[in-house]
Scaffold this motif. Structure first.
Motif, PDB file in Angstrom:
ATOM      1  N   ASN A  36     -23.358 -11.658   1.408  1.00  0.00           N
ATOM      2  CA  ASN A  36     -23.926 -11.316   0.097  1.00  0.00           C
ATOM      3  C   ASN A  36     -23.850  -9.836  -0.258  1.00  0.00           C
ATOM      4  OD1 ASN A  36     -24.621 -14.024  -0.224  1.00  0.00           O
ATOM      5  ND2 ASN A  36     -26.562 -13.702   0.852  1.00  0.00           N
ATOM      6  N   ILE A  37     -22.848  -9.143   0.230  1.00  0.00           N
ATOM      7  CA  ILE A  37     -22.688  -7.737  -0.168  1.00  0.00           C
ATOM      8  C   ILE A  37     -21.342  -7.506  -0.863  1.00  0.00           C
ATOM      9  CG2 ILE A  37     -24.190  -6.851   1.653  1.00  0.00           C
ATOM     10  CD1 ILE A  37     -21.594  -5.888   3.047  1.00  0.00           C
ATOM     11  N   GLY A  38     -20.583  -8.588  -1.072  1.00  0.00           N
ATOM     12  CA  GLY A  38     -19.314  -8.455  -1.771  1.00  0.00           C
ATOM     13  C   GLY A  38     -18.259  -7.714  -0.983  1.00  0.00           C
ATOM     14  N   ALA A  39     -18.335  -7.771   0.343  1.00  0.00           N
ATOM     15  CA  ALA A  39     -17.352  -7.072   1.177  1.00  0.00           C
ATOM     16  C   ALA A  39     -16.045  -7.849   1.203  1.00  0.00           C
ATOM     17  CB  ALA A  39     -17.888  -6.910   2.590  1.00  0.00           C
ATOM     18  N   SER A  40     -14.933  -7.123   1.055  1.00  0.00           N
ATOM     19  CA  SER A  40     -13.621  -7.761   1.126  1.00  0.00           C
ATOM     20  C   SER A  40     -12.568  -6.734   1.507  1.00  0.00           C
ATOM     21  CB  SER A  40     -13.256  -8.404  -0.214  1.00  0.00           C
ATOM     22  OG  SER A  40     -13.050  -7.408  -1.187  1.00  0.00           O
ATOM     23  N   VAL A  41     -11.453  -7.250   1.994  1.00  0.00           N
ATOM     24  CA  VAL A  41     -10.291  -6.417   2.292  1.00  0.00           C
ATOM     25  C   VAL A  41      -9.062  -7.208   1.877  1.00  0.00           C
ATOM     26  CG1 VAL A  41     -10.176  -7.210   4.693  1.00  0.00           C
ATOM     27  CG2 VAL A  41      -9.070  -5.082   4.059  1.00  0.00           C
ATOM     28  N   GLU A  42      -8.127  -6.556   1.183  1.00  0.00           N
ATOM     29  CA  GLU A  42      -6.935  -7.269   0.733  1.00  0.00           C
ATOM     30  C   GLU A  42      -5.725  -6.349   0.753  1.00  0.00           C
ATOM     31  OE1 GLU A  42      -7.485  -7.044  -4.058  1.00  0.00           O
ATOM     32  OE2 GLU A  42      -8.678  -8.515  -2.974  1.00  0.00           O
ATOM     33  N   LEU A  43      -4.582  -6.961   0.992  1.00  0.00           N
ATOM     34  CA  LEU A  43      -3.312  -6.256   1.033  1.00  0.00           C
ATOM     35  C   LEU A  43      -2.532  -6.598  -0.219  1.00  0.00           C
ATOM     36  CD1 LEU A  43      -1.124  -4.672   2.713  1.00  0.00           C
ATOM     37  CD2 LEU A  43      -0.401  -6.881   3.575  1.00  0.00           C
ATOM     38  N   SER A  44      -2.064  -5.576  -0.927  1.00  0.00           N
ATOM     39  CA  SER A  44      -1.221  -5.823  -2.100  1.00  0.00           C
ATOM     40  C   SER A  44      -0.055  -4.841  -2.047  1.00  0.00           C
ATOM     41  CB  SER A  44      -2.022  -5.667  -3.393  1.00  0.00           C
ATOM     42  OG  SER A  44      -2.607  -4.400  -3.458  1.00  0.00           O
ATOM     43  N   GLY A  45       1.090  -5.351  -1.671  1.00  0.00           N
ATOM     44  CA  GLY A  45       2.279  -4.503  -1.565  1.00  0.00           C
ATOM     45  C   GLY A  45       2.153  -3.515  -0.421  1.00  0.00           C
ATOM     46  N   GLU A  46       2.155  -2.236  -0.763  1.00  0.00           N
ATOM     47  CA  GLU A  46       2.067  -1.169   0.235  1.00  0.00           C
ATOM     48  C   GLU A  46       0.660  -0.586   0.327  1.00  0.00           C
ATOM     49  OE1 GLU A  46       4.800   0.127   2.125  1.00  0.00           O
ATOM     50  OE2 GLU A  46       5.696  -1.735   1.425  1.00  0.00           O
ATOM     51  N   SER A  47      -0.334  -1.284  -0.219  1.00  0.00           N
ATOM     52  CA  SER A  47      -1.687  -0.735  -0.290  1.00  0.00           C
ATOM     53  C   SER A  47      -2.712  -1.752   0.211  1.00  0.00           C
ATOM     54  CB  SER A  47      -1.992  -0.354  -1.739  1.00  0.00           C
ATOM     55  OG  SER A  47      -3.335   0.009  -1.879  1.00  0.00           O
ATOM     56  N   ILE A  48      -3.710  -1.249   0.923  1.00  0.00           N
ATOM     57  CA  ILE A  48      -4.821  -2.073   1.407  1.00  0.00           C
ATOM     58  C   ILE A  48      -6.080  -1.588   0.683  1.00  0.00           C
ATOM     59  CG2 ILE A  48      -6.186  -2.764   3.402  1.00  0.00           C
ATOM     60  CD1 ILE A  48      -3.751  -2.054   5.144  1.00  0.00           C
TER      61      ILE A  48
END
Length: 165
Positions: A36-48
């Motif tokens: 419930n803190i909205g934590a996320s990690v995502e990879l898009s192209g050359e950027s995290i």
């Protein structure tokens, strides 16, 4: 006898980075302290991109990601953080971006070449070829000595050795 050579490169295995990001995202979604803190990690192209509702939680997401990257053999020196690694507020959340960097810049290549020339064996020659460095010598032992020298140097970018022949 023919000259022996190898290349000094700075590359990132994109599949390993994607796997590390997926593992980190899975761990973040399952851990109790990230609920419930909205934590996320995502990879898009050359950027995290890492997101959370507070600066401390965003840094905790970064720590989880770094742990996964190290376990997968990806050097943390290949990440360049925005805003000097400090999460920035973006609306109601904090964000931290990290860009993947590949290739050896010309000034870094010159530094490594100078290091090899000054401290390496005298029979070794280094030449810059685009974003990599070709090191040649008649003696394979001298080339191995150069590899130890470059690994021991505190460079601010990741190095790998390829095309050893």
């Amino acid at each position: 006898m023919a000259d022996s050579s190898f290349d000094i490169v700075s590359k990132v295995d994109k599949q390993e980075v994607a796997n590390a990001v997926n593992q980190a995202a899975k761990e973040i979604s399952q851990r109790y302290d990230f609920r419930n803190i909205g934590a996320s990690v995502e990879l898009s192209g050359e950027s995290i991109t890492m997101k959370a509702n507070s600066e401390e939680r965003c840094l905790a997401v970064l720590d989880v990601l770094q742990t996964k990257l190290v376990k997968r053999g990806v050097s943390l020196k290949s990440l360049k953080y925005s805003d000097d690694g400090e999460p920035r507020p973006s609306g109601k959340e904090y964000r931290l971006d990290a860009a993947l960097t590949e290739g050896i810049s010309s000034e870094n290549a010159k530094k490594v070449s100078k290091l090899i020339r000054d401290e390496g064996p005298k029979s070794v020659k280094a030449q810059i070829q685009g974003d990599e460095l070709r090191v040649t010598s008649k003696s394979r032992d001298d080339l191995q000595e150069v590899q130890r020298l470059v690994k021991g140097a505190d460079l601010d970018f990741a190095v790998q050795f390829t095309n050893y022949r």
